[in-house]
Design a protein around this motif. Structure first.
Motif, mmCIF file in Angstrom:
data_model
loop_
_atom_site.group_PDB
_atom_site.id
_atom_site.type_symbol
_atom_site.label_atom_id
_atom_site.label_comp_id
_atom_site.label_asym_id
_atom_site.label_seq_id
_atom_site.Cartn_x
_atom_site.Cartn_y
_atom_site.Cartn_z
ATOM 1 N N THR A 150 0.825 -1.204 0.000
ATOM 2 C CA THR A 150 0.000 0.000 0.000
ATOM 3 C C THR A 150 0.860 1.255 0.000
ATOM 4 O O THR A 150 1.851 1.337 0.724
ATOM 5 C CB THR A 150 -0.914 -0.005 1.236
ATOM 6 O OG1 THR A 150 -1.736 -1.173 1.191
ATOM 7 C CG2 THR A 150 -1.785 1.236 1.284
ATOM 8 N N TYR B 160 -14.005 8.919 -3.597
ATOM 9 C CA TYR B 160 -13.443 7.572 -3.569
ATOM 10 C C TYR B 160 -12.759 7.286 -4.900
ATOM 11 O O TYR B 160 -13.328 7.521 -5.968
ATOM 12 C CB TYR B 160 -14.543 6.548 -3.294
ATOM 13 C CG TYR B 160 -15.126 6.696 -1.903
ATOM 14 C CD1 TYR B 160 -16.148 7.601 -1.649
ATOM 15 C CD2 TYR B 160 -14.614 5.964 -0.841
ATOM 16 C CE1 TYR B 160 -16.655 7.763 -0.365
ATOM 17 C CE2 TYR B 160 -15.119 6.107 0.436
ATOM 18 C CZ TYR B 160 -16.137 7.020 0.670
ATOM 19 O OH TYR B 160 -16.632 7.180 1.937
ATOM 20 N N GLU C 3 -6.437 8.328 1.808
ATOM 21 C CA GLU C 3 -6.374 7.301 2.842
ATOM 22 C C GLU C 3 -6.702 5.964 2.208
ATOM 23 O O GLU C 3 -7.714 5.814 1.530
ATOM 24 C CB GLU C 3 -7.390 7.620 3.936
ATOM 25 C CG GLU C 3 -7.548 6.557 5.004
ATOM 26 C CD GLU C 3 -8.768 6.796 5.881
ATOM 27 O OE1 GLU C 3 -9.443 7.831 5.720
ATOM 28 O OE2 GLU C 3 -9.067 5.922 6.713
ATOM 29 N N LYS D 182 -13.478 -7.501 0.520
ATOM 30 C CA LYS D 182 -13.036 -6.946 1.794
ATOM 31 C C LYS D 182 -14.151 -6.047 2.325
ATOM 32 O O LYS D 182 -14.816 -5.352 1.552
ATOM 33 C CB LYS D 182 -11.767 -6.100 1.609
ATOM 34 C CG LYS D 182 -10.531 -6.879 1.200
ATOM 35 C CD LYS D 182 -9.839 -7.441 2.398
ATOM 36 C CE LYS D 182 -8.531 -8.126 2.074
ATOM 37 N NZ LYS D 182 -7.450 -7.157 1.795
ATOM 38 N N GLN D 183 -14.328 -6.063 3.642
ATOM 39 C CA GLN D 183 -15.368 -5.235 4.249
ATOM 40 C C GLN D 183 -14.810 -4.503 5.443
ATOM 41 O O GLN D 183 -14.023 -5.053 6.228
ATOM 42 C CB GLN D 183 -16.562 -6.082 4.670
ATOM 43 C CG GLN D 183 -17.701 -5.253 5.259
ATOM 44 C CD GLN D 183 -19.028 -5.993 5.262
ATOM 45 O OE1 GLN D 183 -19.097 -7.169 4.947
ATOM 46 N NE2 GLN D 183 -20.084 -5.286 5.606
ATOM 47 N N GLU D 184 -15.222 -3.242 5.562
ATOM 48 C CA GLU D 184 -14.847 -2.437 6.719
ATOM 49 C C GLU D 184 -16.021 -1.534 7.022
ATOM 50 O O GLU D 184 -16.318 -0.609 6.258
ATOM 51 C CB GLU D 184 -13.603 -1.605 6.418
ATOM 52 C CG GLU D 184 -13.142 -0.717 7.555
ATOM 53 C CD GLU D 184 -12.472 -1.480 8.682
ATOM 54 O OE1 GLU D 184 -11.799 -2.490 8.392
ATOM 55 O OE2 GLU D 184 -12.629 -1.068 9.839
ATOM 56 N N GLY D 185 -16.720 -1.825 8.105
ATOM 57 C CA GLY D 185 -17.886 -1.019 8.462
ATOM 58 C C GLY D 185 -18.963 -1.100 7.391
ATOM 59 O O GLY D 185 -19.373 -2.184 6.992
ATOM 60 N N ARG D 186 -19.364 0.038 6.890
ATOM 61 C CA ARG D 186 -20.427 0.091 5.883
ATOM 62 C C ARG D 186 -19.921 -0.005 4.445
ATOM 63 O O ARG D 186 -20.701 0.133 3.507
ATOM 64 C CB ARG D 186 -21.197 1.411 6.049
ATOM 65 C CG ARG D 186 -21.842 1.544 7.421
ATOM 66 C CD ARG D 186 -22.455 2.925 7.608
ATOM 67 N NE ARG D 186 -22.896 3.118 8.983
ATOM 68 C CZ ARG D 186 -24.078 2.752 9.435
ATOM 69 N NH1 ARG D 186 -24.958 2.199 8.604
ATOM 70 N NH2 ARG D 186 -24.395 2.948 10.701
ATOM 71 N N LEU E 259 -8.166 2.419 1.828
ATOM 72 C CA LEU E 259 -9.300 1.696 2.395
ATOM 73 C C LEU E 259 -9.117 0.185 2.269
ATOM 74 O O LEU E 259 -9.233 -0.553 3.239
ATOM 75 C CB LEU E 259 -10.596 2.096 1.688
ATOM 76 C CG LEU E 259 -11.056 3.542 1.833
ATOM 77 C CD1 LEU E 259 -12.263 3.791 0.935
ATOM 78 C CD2 LEU E 259 -11.389 3.854 3.277
ATOM 79 N N PHE E 260 -8.877 -0.268 1.032
ATOM 80 C CA PHE E 260 -8.802 -1.691 0.774
ATOM 81 C C PHE E 260 -7.727 -1.986 -0.260
ATOM 82 O O PHE E 260 -7.458 -1.164 -1.137
ATOM 83 C CB PHE E 260 -10.126 -2.227 0.188
ATOM 84 C CG PHE E 260 -11.333 -2.007 1.055
ATOM 85 C CD1 PHE E 260 -12.292 -1.067 0.694
ATOM 86 C CD2 PHE E 260 -11.529 -2.744 2.209
ATOM 87 C CE1 PHE E 260 -13.409 -0.858 1.481
ATOM 88 C CE2 PHE E 260 -12.644 -2.541 3.010
ATOM 89 C CZ PHE E 260 -13.584 -1.594 2.642
ATOM 90 N N TYR F 164 -6.473 -1.150 -5.483
ATOM 91 C CA TYR F 164 -6.651 -0.426 -4.236
ATOM 92 C C TYR F 164 -7.867 0.493 -4.334
ATOM 93 O O TYR F 164 -8.207 0.973 -5.422
ATOM 94 C CB TYR F 164 -5.423 0.450 -3.948
ATOM 95 C CG TYR F 164 -4.167 -0.332 -3.644
ATOM 96 C CD1 TYR F 164 -3.362 -0.820 -4.665
ATOM 97 C CD2 TYR F 164 -3.781 -0.571 -2.322
ATOM 98 C CE1 TYR F 164 -2.212 -1.540 -4.386
ATOM 99 C CE2 TYR F 164 -2.629 -1.274 -2.035
ATOM 100 C CZ TYR F 164 -1.851 -1.760 -3.068
ATOM 101 O OH TYR F 164 -0.719 -2.469 -2.789
ATOM 102 N N MET G 92 -17.882 -2.179 1.447
ATOM 103 C CA MET G 92 -17.430 -3.497 1.017
ATOM 104 C C MET G 92 -16.916 -3.395 -0.407
ATOM 105 O O MET G 92 -17.606 -2.871 -1.281
ATOM 106 C CB MET G 92 -18.560 -4.525 1.071
ATOM 107 C CG MET G 92 -18.118 -5.928 0.715
ATOM 108 S SD MET G 92 -19.404 -7.153 0.983
ATOM 109 C CE MET G 92 -20.519 -6.759 -0.361
#
Lengths: 110, 109
Positions: free
Chosen positions: A98, B87, B44, B56-60, B46-47, B33, B62
């Motif tokens: 990353t 995004y 930032e 991959k999932q993080e909070g709300r 995220l995935f 990514y 996916m």
């Protein structure tokens, strides 16, 4: 502790001037990058260095010259600034994974 | 040259609703990514999606990857105001990230 830092955060200058932006990372990464983000938020890579060696050099005017004194630092020097150079410049670093971005330097050429 | 298209470019949605952002890319990539950028801020991560079928999932949020279709999606579930941001998807090829056009997401109360 800031992972990737850039200075200055803002840079306002006249056409024709020469300016530099500095970048430092304390993540121990081997690779560093410079990106340009234009007014439409389009983000494009400019250069990449790995262990002080240039590995990516996109189609960028030769007025832009990156310099890497060591693997924790990658500076960007811009000669003879033009109006079209106005943008946000981001530094990033990675270690075969990353990419982590710095806070950006907003360059405005008048 | 790798080309990346995202759609929609702009998305306004009400809190509590679901929506999907699509990312199409033109050639095979090593991994993909997703990044988030708040106004005036940095990017930032995220995935990272490494292989076909990865989810991959993080909070709300996916994210999924279909390498055969050269398509990645970012699904937002029950949106909340804090998710308002731009995004970006970014496939990696030959150690180079190529960013999509970005999707500016605005969550309306």
């Amino acid at each position: 502790d800031t992972a990737v830092s850039q200075t200055p955060k803002y840079l306002v200058t006249q056409m024709g001037n020469d300016k530099s932006i500095k970048c430092e990372q304390n993540l121990g990464h081997d690779t560093m990058y410079w990106y340009k983000q234009d007014s439409k938020k389009f983000l494009k890579i400019m250069f990449s260095y790995n262990n002080k060696e240039l590995i990516i050099n996109e189609t960028v005017p030769n007025r832009f010259s990156p310099k890497s004194p060591d693997k924790a630092h990658l500076n960007l020097h811009i000669n003879s600034l033009e109006l079209g150079d106005s943008a946000v410049y981001f530094c990033a670093s990675s270690s075969r994974g990353t990419q982590y971005f710095g806070p950006g330097t907003r360059l405005t050429v008048l | 040259e790798l080309k990346v298209e995202q759609n929609p470019l702009f998305l306004s949605m009400q809190e509590g609703k679901n929506y999907t952002i699509y990312c199409n890319y033109s050639t095979t990539s090593d991994r993909l990514y997703w990044y988030r950028q708040d106004p005036g801020k940095s990017l930032e991560s995220l995935f990272v999606l490494l292989s076909n079928g990865a989810v991959k999932q993080e909070g709300r949020l996916m994210a999924s990857l279909d390498t055969k279709a050269r398509l990645s999606t970012l699904h937002i579930t029950a949106a909340v105001h804090d998710l308002s941001a731009t995004y970006f998807c970014a496939p990696l090829l030959d150690e180079k990230l190529t960013f999509g056009t970005g999707t500016r997401l605005t969550i309306i109360p």
